[in-house]
Design a protein around this motif. Structure first.
Motif, PDB file in Angstrom:
ATOM      1  N   VAL A 119       0.834  -1.210   0.000  1.00  0.00           N
ATOM      2  CA  VAL A 119       0.000   0.000   0.000  1.00  0.00           C
ATOM      3  C   VAL A 119       0.868   1.259   0.000  1.00  0.00           C
ATOM      4  O   VAL A 119       0.608   2.228  -0.716  1.00  0.00           O
ATOM      5  N   ALA A 120       1.939   1.245   0.813  1.00  0.00           N
ATOM      6  CA  ALA A 120       2.830   2.409   0.867  1.00  0.00           C
ATOM      7  C   ALA A 120       3.483   2.659  -0.483  1.00  0.00           C
ATOM      8  O   ALA A 120       3.622   3.798  -0.927  1.00  0.00           O
ATOM      9  N   ALA A 121       3.883   1.582  -1.176  1.00  0.00           N
ATOM     10  CA  ALA A 121       4.518   1.746  -2.486  1.00  0.00           C
ATOM     11  C   ALA A 121       3.551   2.370  -3.488  1.00  0.00           C
ATOM     12  O   ALA A 121       3.916   3.229  -4.285  1.00  0.00           O
ATOM     13  N   VAL A 122       2.273   1.934  -3.455  1.00  0.00           N
ATOM     14  CA  VAL A 122       1.280   2.497  -4.377  1.00  0.00           C
ATOM     15  C   VAL A 122       1.065   3.987  -4.105  1.00  0.00           C
ATOM     16  O   VAL A 122       1.003   4.812  -5.011  1.00  0.00           O
ATOM     17  N   VAL A 123       0.949   4.343  -2.802  1.00  0.00           N
ATOM     18  CA  VAL A 123       0.745   5.751  -2.446  1.00  0.00           C
ATOM     19  C   VAL A 123       1.914   6.607  -2.900  1.00  0.00           C
ATOM     20  O   VAL A 123       1.760   7.699  -3.447  1.00  0.00           O
ATOM     21  N   ILE A 124       3.145   6.104  -2.696  1.00  0.00           N
ATOM     22  CA  ILE A 124       4.342   6.863  -3.114  1.00  0.00           C
ATOM     23  C   ILE A 124       4.356   7.045  -4.619  1.00  0.00           C
ATOM     24  O   ILE A 124       4.671   8.112  -5.146  1.00  0.00           O
ATOM     25  N   GLY A 125       3.989   5.973  -5.366  1.00  0.00           N
ATOM     26  CA  GLY A 125       3.973   6.075  -6.823  1.00  0.00           C
ATOM     27  C   GLY A 125       2.990   7.108  -7.322  1.00  0.00           C
ATOM     28  O   GLY A 125       3.275   7.877  -8.232  1.00  0.00           O
ATOM     29  N   ILE A 126       1.772   7.133  -6.690  1.00  0.00           N
ATOM     30  CA  ILE A 126       0.772   8.124  -7.093  1.00  0.00           C
ATOM     31  C   ILE A 126       1.258   9.536  -6.793  1.00  0.00           C
ATOM     32  O   ILE A 126       1.084  10.463  -7.583  1.00  0.00           O
ATOM     33  N   SER A 127       1.885   9.704  -5.588  1.00  0.00           N
ATOM     34  CA  SER A 127       2.388  11.028  -5.214  1.00  0.00           C
ATOM     35  C   SER A 127       3.439  11.521  -6.196  1.00  0.00           C
ATOM     36  O   SER A 127       3.437  12.683  -6.612  1.00  0.00           O
ATOM     37  N   ILE A 128       4.366  10.602  -6.618  1.00  0.00           N
ATOM     38  CA  ILE A 128       5.415  10.993  -7.578  1.00  0.00           C
ATOM     39  C   ILE A 128       4.794  11.390  -8.907  1.00  0.00           C
ATOM     40  O   ILE A 128       5.198  12.351  -9.550  1.00  0.00           O
ATOM     41  N   ALA A 129       3.737  10.614  -9.335  1.00  0.00           N
ATOM     42  CA  ALA A 129       3.096  10.934 -10.610  1.00  0.00           C
ATOM     43  C   ALA A 129       2.413  12.293 -10.567  1.00  0.00           C
ATOM     44  O   ALA A 129       2.458  13.068 -11.520  1.00  0.00           O
ATOM     45  N   MET A 130       1.737  12.583  -9.385  1.00  0.00           N
ATOM     46  CA  MET A 130       1.043  13.870  -9.254  1.00  0.00           C
ATOM     47  C   MET A 130       2.019  15.037  -9.211  1.00  0.00           C
ATOM     48  O   MET A 130       1.702  16.141  -9.658  1.00  0.00           O
ATOM     49  N   LEU A 131       3.252  14.806  -8.647  1.00  0.00           N
ATOM     50  CA  LEU A 131       4.236  15.884  -8.521  1.00  0.00           C
ATOM     51  C   LEU A 131       5.191  15.960  -9.704  1.00  0.00           C
ATOM     52  O   LEU A 131       6.147  16.708  -9.692  1.00  0.00           O
ATOM     53  N   GLY A 132       4.941  15.139 -10.754  1.00  0.00           N
ATOM     54  CA  GLY A 132       5.883  15.074 -11.875  1.00  0.00           C
ATOM     55  C   GLY A 132       5.956  16.348 -12.687  1.00  0.00           C
ATOM     56  O   GLY A 132       6.977  16.646 -13.294  1.00  0.00           O
ATOM     57  N   ASP A 133       4.836  17.103 -12.758  1.00  0.00           N
ATOM     58  CA  ASP A 133       4.836  18.339 -13.541  1.00  0.00           C
ATOM     59  C   ASP A 133       5.592  19.420 -12.797  1.00  0.00           C
ATOM     60  O   ASP A 133       5.235  19.785 -11.684  1.00  0.00           O
ATOM     61  N   SER A 134       6.642  19.907 -13.398  1.00  0.00           N
ATOM     62  CA  SER A 134       7.447  20.952 -12.776  1.00  0.00           C
ATOM     63  C   SER A 134       6.797  22.307 -12.984  1.00  0.00           C
ATOM     64  O   SER A 134       5.976  22.486 -13.882  1.00  0.00           O
ATOM     65  N   PRO A 135       7.146  23.303 -12.148  1.00  0.00           N
ATOM     66  CA  PRO A 135       6.613  24.662 -12.366  1.00  0.00           C
ATOM     67  C   PRO A 135       6.908  25.204 -13.735  1.00  0.00           C
ATOM     68  O   PRO A 135       6.112  25.921 -14.318  1.00  0.00           O
ATOM     69  N   ASP A 136       8.091  24.818 -14.298  1.00  0.00           N
ATOM     70  CA  ASP A 136       8.430  25.309 -15.626  1.00  0.00           C
ATOM     71  C   ASP A 136       7.464  24.759 -16.660  1.00  0.00           C
ATOM     72  O   ASP A 136       7.065  25.452 -17.601  1.00  0.00           O
ATOM     73  N   ASP A 137       7.079  23.433 -16.503  1.00  0.00           N
ATOM     74  CA  ASP A 137       6.142  22.846 -17.447  1.00  0.00           C
ATOM     75  C   ASP A 137       4.812  23.568 -17.390  1.00  0.00           C
ATOM     76  O   ASP A 137       4.187  23.855 -18.406  1.00  0.00           O
ATOM     77  N   LYS A 138       4.326  23.837 -16.132  1.00  0.00           N
ATOM     78  CA  LYS A 138       3.063  24.537 -15.995  1.00  0.00           C
ATOM     79  C   LYS A 138       3.144  25.934 -16.591  1.00  0.00           C
ATOM     80  O   LYS A 138       2.210  26.424 -17.221  1.00  0.00           O
ATOM     81  N   LYS A 139       4.293  26.590 -16.387  1.00  0.00           N
ATOM     82  CA  LYS A 139       4.473  27.927 -16.939  1.00  0.00           C
ATOM     83  C   LYS A 139       4.434  27.895 -18.451  1.00  0.00           C
ATOM     84  O   LYS A 139       3.816  28.737 -19.108  1.00  0.00           O
ATOM     85  N   ASN A 140       5.116  26.878 -19.054  1.00  0.00           N
ATOM     86  CA  ASN A 140       5.131  26.760 -20.498  1.00  0.00           C
ATOM     87  C   ASN A 140       3.734  26.475 -21.029  1.00  0.00           C
ATOM     88  O   ASN A 140       3.319  26.994 -22.056  1.00  0.00           O
ATOM     89  N   ASP A 141       2.987  25.590 -20.314  1.00  0.00           N
ATOM     90  CA  ASP A 141       1.632  25.285 -20.756  1.00  0.00           C
ATOM     91  C   ASP A 141       0.761  26.530 -20.719  1.00  0.00           C
ATOM     92  O   ASP A 141      -0.031  26.789 -21.624  1.00  0.00           O
ATOM     93  N   ALA A 142       0.903  27.317 -19.620  1.00  0.00           N
ATOM     94  CA  ALA A 142       0.095  28.532 -19.503  1.00  0.00           C
ATOM     95  C   ALA A 142       0.448  29.516 -20.599  1.00  0.00           C
ATOM     96  O   ALA A 142      -0.418  30.160 -21.196  1.00  0.00           O
ATOM     97  N   GLY A 143       1.767  29.640 -20.881  1.00  0.00           N
ATOM     98  CA  GLY A 143       2.194  30.564 -21.920  1.00  0.00           C
ATOM     99  C   GLY A 143       1.690  30.147 -23.284  1.00  0.00           C
ATOM    100  O   GLY A 143       1.295  30.959 -24.111  1.00  0.00           O
ATOM    101  N   ALA A 144       1.705  28.809 -23.538  1.00  0.00           N
ATOM    102  CA  ALA A 144       1.258  28.317 -24.834  1.00  0.00           C
ATOM    103  C   ALA A 144      -0.226  28.577 -25.036  1.00  0.00           C
ATOM    104  O   ALA A 144      -0.672  28.921 -26.123  1.00  0.00           O
ATOM    105  N   SER A 145      -1.012  28.385 -23.962  1.00  0.00           N
ATOM    106  CA  SER A 145      -2.453  28.590 -24.101  1.00  0.00           C
ATOM    107  C   SER A 145      -2.800  30.068 -24.215  1.00  0.00           C
ATOM    108  O   SER A 145      -3.816  30.433 -24.795  1.00  0.00           O
TER     109      SER A 145
END
Length: 310
Positions: A119-145
């Motif tokens: 269970v702990a491994a699954v939770v850690i994997g989900i957390s890593i997936a949710m935190l995978g987007d860096s601020p730079d990626d979000k900034k680039n996405d916002a700029g592109a839109s």
């Protein structure tokens, strides 16, 4: 007793030392010897059939009867294995404590630890997936839109809005960001415009043509100076200034300050100004060609300065 004879031909009652073991001998009064088989100091004593003792007196069972079993789970003296009797050799098999002879059960503690780890491994994997987007990626996405596509035209925006910069600097706006009306259009044929990309507002030489600028964040009520960048073809012109819906009595003077020859728009780029009063917050500034104006000019920029300056 004479030679050749061995005594009486018929044994007497007590001639057979084992006669007491038989029913006819017992009927004739045969008695067991007192010394055990008739030998002096004999240790063993003859017992009736069905009697047996291993270190302690066992109950006697009558012939043909099955000895009673002990309490469930308890050994019976008549059928106990030799290793269970005093002095017997212990067996090599050992039972677990508290098992009642049963084998050790499953390791439930180990299973629980394993489940928690999964269970702990699954939770850690989900957390890593949710935190995978860096601020730079979000900034680039916002700029592109937010970036306009090539098909978008500045004249289609519903309003031209600017805000005061955080450092207090008042804004400036280019021609292509202004709200156009009355047939005014953007162009870039004439060189020398100061606006981004050399774009300016043309088609201004007709009644009803206008440019509108909405300014947010004016810090306070007071005096401000409006500058207008323009170009004329070697002749003077005028336009009407409207502030927050009220026409000004002072026109926008579009003089040939550059001294350009007649018909030369490229050499006629210059600027003019008007002293105005603005309100704190949002204000609307409109420059238009009204009846009685001479509006043969191209407009490229508008900007504000605090106070009345030249």
């Amino acid at each position: 007793m004479t030679p050749g004879t061995n005594g009486a031909s018929t044994p007497e009652d007590n001639d057979d030392p084992f006669g007491y073991l038989y029913a006819d001998g017992q009927a004739n009064g045969a008695q067991p010897p007192s010394g055990g088989y008739g030998y002096p100091n004999s240790v063993s004593r003859v017992r009736a059939v069905g009697q047996r003792q291993y270190g302690q007196q066992a109950p006697t069972a009558s012939y043909g009867q099955v000895p009673q079993q002990g309490t469930h789970g308890q050994p019976n003296n008549h059928y106990a294995a030799p290793e269970t009797l005093p002095g017997g050799t212990p067996t090599t098999r050992q039972h677990g404590q508290g098992g009642g002879g049963r084998g050790r059960g499953p390791n439930t503690k180990g299973l629980l630890i394993g489940a928690v780890a999964v269970v702990a491994a699954v939770v850690i994997g989900i957390s890593i997936a949710m935190l995978g987007d860096s601020p730079d990626d979000k900034k680039n996405d916002a700029g592109a839109s937010a970036a306009p596509t090539a098909s978008q035209h500045p004249t289609t925006t519903p309003s031209a809005t600017s805000s005061v910069a955080q450092d207090g600097e008042l804004p400036k706006i280019d021609a292509k960001a202004l709200l156009l009306g009355g047939g005014a259009t953007t162009a870039s044929d004439v060189k020398g415009a100061k606006a981004d990309g050399g774009v300016y507002v043309g088609g201004f030489n007709q009644v009803g043509a206008s440019v509108t600028w909405t300014v947010n964040g004016i810090p306070a009520d007071g005096k401000y100076t409006l500058f207008v960048g323009y170009g004329v073809p070697g002749t003077d012109g005028t336009a009407t200034l409207t502030l927050n819906g009220t026409p000004s009595s002072t026109p926008v003077k579009l003089k040939n300050w550059a001294g350009a020859p007649a018909g030369d728009y490229e050499k006629g780029w210059t600027k003019t100004f008007n002293w105005i009063q603005l309100n704190k917050g949002t204000n609307t500034i409109k420059v238009s060609c009204e009846q009685g104006n001479q509006c043969d000019a191209n407009l490229d920029q508008l900007w504000l300065v605090k106070g009345w300056v030249k």
